[in-house]
Motif scaffolding. Structure first.
Motif, short mmCIF file in Angstrom:
data_model
loop_
_atom_site.label_atom_id
_atom_site.label_comp_id
_atom_site.label_asym_id
_atom_site.label_seq_id
_atom_site.Cartn_x
_atom_site.Cartn_y
_atom_site.Cartn_z
N GLN A 24 -9.38 10.27 7.25
CA GLN A 24 -8.33 9.71 6.81
C GLN A 24 -8.25 10.43 5.43
O GLN A 24 -8.85 10.52 4.19
CB GLN A 24 -8.86 7.72 6.22
N VAL A 25 -6.78 10.81 4.99
CA VAL A 25 -6.54 11.75 3.66
C VAL A 25 -4.96 10.38 3.06
O VAL A 25 -4.46 10.38 3.78
CB VAL A 25 -5.59 12.68 4.75
N VAL A 26 -5.99 10.52 1.97
CA VAL A 26 -4.80 9.64 1.06
C VAL A 26 -4.85 9.99 -0.24
O VAL A 26 -5.21 10.66 -0.98
CB VAL A 26 -5.29 8.24 0.58
N ARG A 27 -3.38 10.50 -0.64
CA ARG A 27 -2.43 10.69 -1.59
C ARG A 27 -1.69 9.66 -2.08
O ARG A 27 -1.39 9.35 -1.73
CB ARG A 27 -1.43 11.93 -0.98
N GLN A 43 0.53 -0.56 -0.05
CA GLN A 43 0.27 -0.20 0.02
C GLN A 43 0.99 1.29 0.21
O GLN A 43 0.26 2.40 -0.53
CB GLN A 43 -0.92 -0.16 1.35
N TRP A 44 2.34 1.26 0.61
CA TRP A 44 2.64 2.61 1.21
C TRP A 44 3.86 2.26 0.28
O TRP A 44 4.15 3.52 -0.52
CB TRP A 44 3.36 2.85 2.43
N ALA A 45 3.90 1.72 -0.73
CA ALA A 45 5.13 2.03 -1.94
C ALA A 45 3.69 2.48 -3.38
O ALA A 45 4.64 2.67 -4.33
CB ALA A 45 4.99 0.59 -2.38
N ALA A 46 2.36 2.03 -2.97
CA ALA A 46 1.55 3.31 -4.86
C ALA A 46 0.78 4.11 -3.81
O ALA A 46 0.47 5.06 -4.65
CB ALA A 46 0.53 1.94 -4.67
N ASP A 59 -0.41 7.34 -0.33
CA ASP A 59 0.31 7.74 1.03
C ASP A 59 -0.89 8.33 1.93
O ASP A 59 -1.52 9.56 1.85
CB ASP A 59 1.18 9.35 0.31
N PRO A 60 -0.96 6.58 2.81
CA PRO A 60 -2.58 7.30 3.65
C PRO A 60 -1.89 7.85 4.50
O PRO A 60 -1.01 7.61 5.15
CB PRO A 60 -2.65 5.83 3.65
#
Length: 109
Positions: free
Chosen positions: A74-77, A47-50, A52-53
């Motif tokens: 929850q903020v996802v970039r 997840q973190w490779a794809a 940035d939550p």
């Protein structure tokens, strides 16, 4: 709250140490349910490779069955920093011996 700080810092060892070996964890990104610390750790790394939550707790409550409900922003970039999502969900935890044994994600209606 310190586990949310560990998540936002990408501190996998601290996060996994807070879970039972057979933890049941929702795969909120790809779907399904993960079983055990290894699956959860692998999931977060993918997840973190794809994306940035970031999750920020805003409220805590104890449910009648003893589970802990945490409202989180929850903020996802994406990896370039563009915002993909910004919403509130509820994370519900069942603890066993002070460790997370199960987590559920409840979307706000």
């Amino acid at each position: 709250m310190s586990l949310y700080a560990a998540f936002n810092a990408r501190d996998v060892p601290t996060l996994l140490a807070s879970m039972t070996p057979d933890v049941s964890w929702p795969n909120g990104w790809e779907g399904g349910v993960l079983r055990g610390r290894d699956e959860v750790g692998d999931y977060w790394r993918r997840q973190w490779a794809a994306i940035d939550p970031t999750v920020t707790p805003t409220a805590f409550a104890v449910e009648p069955d003893g589970r802990i409900a945490v409202s989180v922003r929850q903020v996802v970039r994406d990896r370039a920093g563009a915002e993909l999502a910004n919403h509130t969900v509820t994370h519900v935890y069942r603890l066993v011996g002070g460790l997370v044994a199960e987590m559920e994600i409840r979307e706000r209606s």
